[in-house]
Structures are given as C-alpha cells and as structure tokens.
Design an enzyme around this catalytic site. Structure first.
Site, PDB file in Angstrom:
ATOM      1  N   ASN A 104     -10.306   0.417   0.531  1.00 43.70           N
ATOM      2  CA  ASN A 104      -8.845   0.448   0.482  1.00 43.70           C
ATOM      3  C   ASN A 104      -8.396  -0.093  -0.876  1.00 43.70           C
ATOM      4  OD1 ASN A 104      -6.119  -0.105   0.718  1.00 43.70           O
ATOM      5  ND2 ASN A 104      -6.266  -0.996   2.768  1.00 43.70           N
ATOM      6  N   HIS A 146      -3.028   7.261   2.981  1.00 43.70           N
ATOM      7  CA  HIS A 146      -3.522   5.993   2.441  1.00 43.70           C
ATOM      8  C   HIS A 146      -4.908   5.724   3.024  1.00 43.70           C
ATOM      9  CE1 HIS A 146      -4.090   1.955   1.318  1.00 43.70           C
ATOM     10  NE2 HIS A 146      -3.681   1.397   2.436  1.00 43.70           N
ATOM     11  N   CYS A 155       0.811  -1.225   0.000  1.00 44.18           N
ATOM     12  CA  CYS A 155       0.000   0.000   0.000  1.00 44.18           C
ATOM     13  C   CYS A 155       0.840   1.269   0.000  1.00 44.18           C
ATOM     14  CB  CYS A 155      -0.948   0.005   1.189  1.00 44.18           C
ATOM     15  SG  CYS A 155      -2.052  -1.408   1.192  1.00 44.18           S
TER      16      CYS A 155
HETATM   17  O1  UT7 Z   1      -3.764  -1.352   3.561  1.00 41.35           O
HETATM   18  C1  UT7 Z   1      -3.626  -2.503   4.348  1.00 41.35           C
HETATM   19  C2  UT7 Z   1      -3.585  -2.110   5.734  1.00 41.35           C
HETATM   20  N1  UT7 Z   1      -4.719  -2.602   6.499  1.00 41.35           N
HETATM   21  C3  UT7 Z   1      -5.244  -1.821   7.428  1.00 41.35           C
HETATM   22  O2  UT7 Z   1      -4.916  -0.690   7.562  1.00 41.35           O
HETATM   23  C4  UT7 Z   1      -6.262  -2.412   8.373  1.00 41.35           C
HETATM   24  C5  UT7 Z   1      -6.031  -1.887   9.762  1.00 41.35           C
HETATM   25  N2  UT7 Z   1      -6.992  -2.427  10.713  1.00 41.35           N
HETATM   26  C6  UT7 Z   1      -8.289  -2.075  10.689  1.00 41.35           C
HETATM   27  O3  UT7 Z   1      -8.691  -1.260   9.867  1.00 41.35           O
HETATM   28  C7  UT7 Z   1      -9.206  -2.674  11.719  1.00 41.35           C
HETATM   29  O4  UT7 Z   1      -8.423  -3.404  12.653  1.00 41.35           O
HETATM   30  C8  UT7 Z   1     -10.288  -3.594  11.114  1.00 41.35           C
HETATM   31  C9  UT7 Z   1     -11.299  -2.752  10.356  1.00 41.35           C
HETATM   32  C10 UT7 Z   1      -9.656  -4.606  10.191  1.00 41.35           C
HETATM   33  C11 UT7 Z   1     -11.039  -4.329  12.215  1.00 41.35           C
HETATM   34  O5  UT7 Z   1     -11.598  -3.399  13.141  1.00 41.35           O
HETATM   35  P1  UT7 Z   1     -11.389  -3.606  14.693  1.00 41.35           P
HETATM   36  O6  UT7 Z   1     -12.110  -2.531  15.367  1.00 41.35           O
HETATM   37  O7  UT7 Z   1      -9.907  -3.716  14.968  1.00 41.35           O
HETATM   38  O8  UT7 Z   1     -12.146  -4.961  14.944  1.00 41.35           O
HETATM   39  P2  UT7 Z   1     -11.584  -6.333  15.559  1.00 41.35           P
HETATM   40  O9  UT7 Z   1     -10.645  -6.977  14.607  1.00 41.35           O
HETATM   41  O10 UT7 Z   1     -11.119  -6.086  16.949  1.00 41.35           O
HETATM   42  O11 UT7 Z   1     -12.905  -7.196  15.607  1.00 41.35           O
HETATM   43  C12 UT7 Z   1     -13.976  -6.852  16.488  1.00 41.35           C
HETATM   44  C13 UT7 Z   1     -15.124  -7.823  16.259  1.00 41.35           C
HETATM   45  C14 UT7 Z   1     -14.693  -9.268  16.235  1.00 41.35           C
HETATM   46  O12 UT7 Z   1     -15.720 -10.034  16.848  1.00 41.35           O
HETATM   47  P3  UT7 Z   1     -15.554 -10.513  18.370  1.00 41.35           P
HETATM   48  O13 UT7 Z   1     -14.334 -11.361  18.412  1.00 41.35           O
HETATM   49  O14 UT7 Z   1     -15.421  -9.256  19.178  1.00 41.35           O
HETATM   50  O15 UT7 Z   1     -16.843 -11.258  18.607  1.00 41.35           O
HETATM   51  C15 UT7 Z   1     -14.650  -9.622  14.772  1.00 41.35           C
HETATM   52  O16 UT7 Z   1     -14.876 -10.981  14.525  1.00 41.35           O
HETATM   53  O17 UT7 Z   1     -15.697  -7.563  14.975  1.00 41.35           O
HETATM   54  C16 UT7 Z   1     -15.800  -8.807  14.252  1.00 41.35           C
HETATM   55  N3  UT7 Z   1     -15.712  -8.501  12.832  1.00 41.35           N
HETATM   56  C17 UT7 Z   1     -16.786  -8.198  12.100  1.00 41.35           C
HETATM   57  N4  UT7 Z   1     -18.084  -8.096  12.407  1.00 41.35           N
HETATM   58  C18 UT7 Z   1     -18.941  -7.753  11.428  1.00 41.35           C
HETATM   59  C19 UT7 Z   1     -14.598  -8.483  12.048  1.00 41.35           C
HETATM   60  N5  UT7 Z   1     -14.952  -8.149  10.796  1.00 41.35           N
HETATM   61  C20 UT7 Z   1     -16.310  -7.985  10.810  1.00 41.35           C
HETATM   62  C21 UT7 Z   1     -17.245  -7.617   9.815  1.00 41.35           C
HETATM   63  N6  UT7 Z   1     -18.528  -7.508  10.173  1.00 41.35           N
HETATM   64  N7  UT7 Z   1     -16.895  -7.355   8.543  1.00 41.35           N
END
Ligand code: UT7
Length: 319
Positions: free
Chosen positions: A274, A244, A108
């Site tokens: 993204n 980004h 990225c």
């Molecule tokens: O260019 C590449 C670089 N990538 C990035 O910059 C990504 C950086 N990270 C992020 O943007 C965030 O960490 C994410 C958007 C990927 C995830 O957000 P988060 O607030 O960190 O969520 P999390 O991973 O802590 O997940 C929280 C909950 C989990 O459920 P439990 O374990 O709390 O029950 C996930 O399973 O959200 C769940 N979850 C979803 N729920 C509904 C994960 N993806 C989804 C989804 N819809 N699409």
C-alpha cells in the site's frame, strides 16, 4: 481535462515477506493470504522528493511539455521530512517550474481529491497544464515492531500531467470524520503555556484494520456506483477499475459485488504493498507504459483513506 502524461518512481530496496519474518512474528503465508502482498519497495537511501521529481519528470516528458509550461502543481502527500515548505514547493525548484504549488493531505484518497481540484482549476479557464503528483513514504509512519501495520505499506510516487480536454466524465468525493480507526498523532513542541502528558499521543500510525476494511468496501462500492450513474455508464462498460491498492481482498470483494472479472481489476499490490495516495497513479503509469490502455477505453479510479476520505472518478483514456 484529460491525462496527457504519466510517470512513477519507487525506491530501490525490495523487502520480501520473508525478510519481515526475520524480525516480526509474521509469515509470508499470513501476509500473502490476508493482503496479497509479496514484496514492497521501501525508502532507504533515497529521499521522497527525489522519487517524486523523477515521477514528475517522466510524466512531463511524456506530455511533450517543459516544466515551465506547468500552470499549477498539486502534490498529494500525507507525511514527509518537511513540515514546511510544502513538498510541491520543493518539487517546483527541482523541476525548474515557476507556477503556483500546493500540497493536499487526503491520505490514501489524495489522488482523487487532487484530480477533482485540478478539474475545478481547468473550469476557471486560465490553465493549460496541471501536474498532479502523489508522493508517499508510509513506511516512515508505521511502528516497525507492530506486525498489524508495518507489513502493509511501501513507498513511491506517481504523477500525471493534465491538459485541456474531455477525458474526465464524473467525480464523487465523500468525507466522514473519524479520528479513531486510522490516524497518526504528531508530537508538537512544548510551549511555556501548554504541556501535554508524556503518554499522550502515539507517534506511529494506528489502524483498526477490520473497521477500515468494511468502510473501504462500502464506500468504494457506493462511490463507483455513483460515478457510473453520473456518467450514464454501466459497470460492464468499464475496461479498467483502478482501485487503491490497500488489500487484495478488498479489491476482490468490490470486484465480486460489481459482478466484474479479474481482467478488469489490474493490480500491483503484490509488488508494492500500500503506497497510500501514490498507489493509483503508480498503477496507471505501469499500465500506460505496458501499452495496456487504449484510446477510448473507460477507466474508474476509486480510493479511500484516513479521514475518512473516499472518492472515485470515471474517465475516458485519451492518450
Ligand atoms: O490505505 C489505508 C487503509 N488500510 C486498509 O485498507 C487496511 C484494511 N484492513 C486490512 O487490510 C486487514 O484488516 C488487515 C490486513 C490489516 C488485517 O487482516 P484481518 O484479516 O482483518 O486480520 P485481523 O486484524 O482480524 O487479525 C487476525 C489475526 C490476529 O491474531 P488473533 O488475535 O486472531 O490471534 C492478529 O494479531 O492475525 C494477527 N495478525 C498477524 N499475524 C501474522 C495481524 N497482523 C499479522 C501479521 N502476521 N502481520
């Protein structure tokens, strides 16, 4: 060097969060709240090289030159259907250019790395015009049954034509080797001499979202502070921070740490998701075409990605 033309192109298919919720355990509310994404453009009938060529043609036209006037093409690309030849070689033929071409994979952050390479080529003294194009189809890297990655991405291409000038003031690049938090393994051919276990390797993108989130905020902030310092410019003097477009919450956090307001942090993640290294040049082209950039304004580009690669640069808008 300075930017003398911009272009962008995206696929025709718009995929909304509600469409994703028809086959994934997700919701419009979750995706919007956690990422800021409402829709993304996803490759379906198009080929990535067609999008890239279109973005390049627009940038070349705006620069007022012809493809034959290009002295170099640098293409930032993480993955496309061709392992070889490089996408830039394919684009050279489509555009009718005859200059040397090379691809780079800075994930990225590839746009900043490509600009830095172009800057070094201009320093050599024998270049008049360099095309930097970022073309990415991350929607073909993710597993579409995994809600934690597939909802984040969209496809597209962004390009800039660079000419001689005094636009760019400072660069900062860093790489921190990490093959665990964000990676994709490609299965290679077996040979009589090497046979891997069937289970070894996963052919879709793997991401530890929270690790990447923290790294993105820390690295981008450091990079931005460094390019400001190198150029002798204060954070308040920057007119547009083009970051980004990975997550609206990452943009908001960096904005708050820098003590800046929303109007200086343009974004289009809500419409494109993204798009990997294409995200900054696509946003730049959108701002340029909407006459949001004025001669003399100061811009910062900052990106981070798998590698980890991170980078930023500071420039004065000269068009
Ligand atoms: O260019 C590449 C670089 N990538 C990035 O910059 C990504 C950086 N990270 C992020 O943007 C965030 O960490 C994410 C958007 C990927 C995830 O957000 P988060 O607030 O960190 O969520 P999390 O991973 O802590 O997940 C929280 C909950 C989990 O459920 P439990 O374990 O709390 O029950 C996930 O399973 O959200 C769940 N979850 C979803 N729920 C509904 C994960 N993806 C989804 C989804 N819809 N699409």
């Amino acid at each position: 060097m300075k930017i003398i033309g911009t272009g962008s192109s995206s696929p025709s298919l718009t995929v909304s969060n509600d469409m994703l919720a028809t086959f994934l355990d997700t919701s419009d509310e979750w995706i919007q709240t956690r990422t800021g994404i409402k829709t993304r453009q996803v490759i379906s009938t198009e080929r990535l090289e067609d999008l890239a060529a279109q973005a390049c043609s627009i940038a070349i036209h705006e620069a007022g030159i012809k493809a034959e006037d290009l002295d170099y093409i640098i293409c930032s690309n993480t993955l496309n259907e061709y392992v070889t030849p490089a996408l830039s070689c394919i684009l050279q033929g489509m555009l009718g250019a005859d200059c040397p071409c090379i691809d780079l994979n800075g994930a990225c952050a590839g746009f900043i790395y490509a600009l830095d390479m172009a800057d070094a080529l201009f320093e050599r003294g024998n270049m008049e015009h360099i095309l930097v194009v970022c073309a990415e189809e991350p929607t073909r890297m993710v597993d579409w049954t995994k809600r934690d990655t597939c909802v984040l991405f969209g496809d597209g291409a962004g390009a800039v034509v660079l000419g001689k000038g005094e636009g760019f003031k400072s660069f900062k690049l860093s790489t921190f080797s990490n093959t665990e938090a964000l990676y994709q393994i490609r299965k290679l051919q077996d040979t009589p001499f090497i046979k891997r276990e069937e289970t070894e390797g996963n052919d879709a993108l793997v991401m530890k979202g929270q690790d990447v989130f923290k790294l993105a905020v820390n690295c981008s902030l450091n990079d931005i502070k460094d390019v400001l310092k190198l150029a002798g410019v204060k954070a308040d003097e920057i007119d547009h921070y083009l970051l980004h477009q990975a997550n609206m919450r990452i943009l908001d956090t960096i904005m708050r740490y820098l003590g800046q307001s929303e109007k200086n942090f343009p974004h289009n993640i809500e419409r494109y998701g993204n798009t990997s290294s294409a995200s900054i040049p696509m946003l730049l082209d959108e701002l340029n075409k909407n006459n949001k950039l004025k001669t003399g304004q100061k811009l910062v580009f900052s990106a981070f990605g798998a590698g980890f690669t991170t980078g930023a640069c500071l420039l004065e808008w000269t068009m």
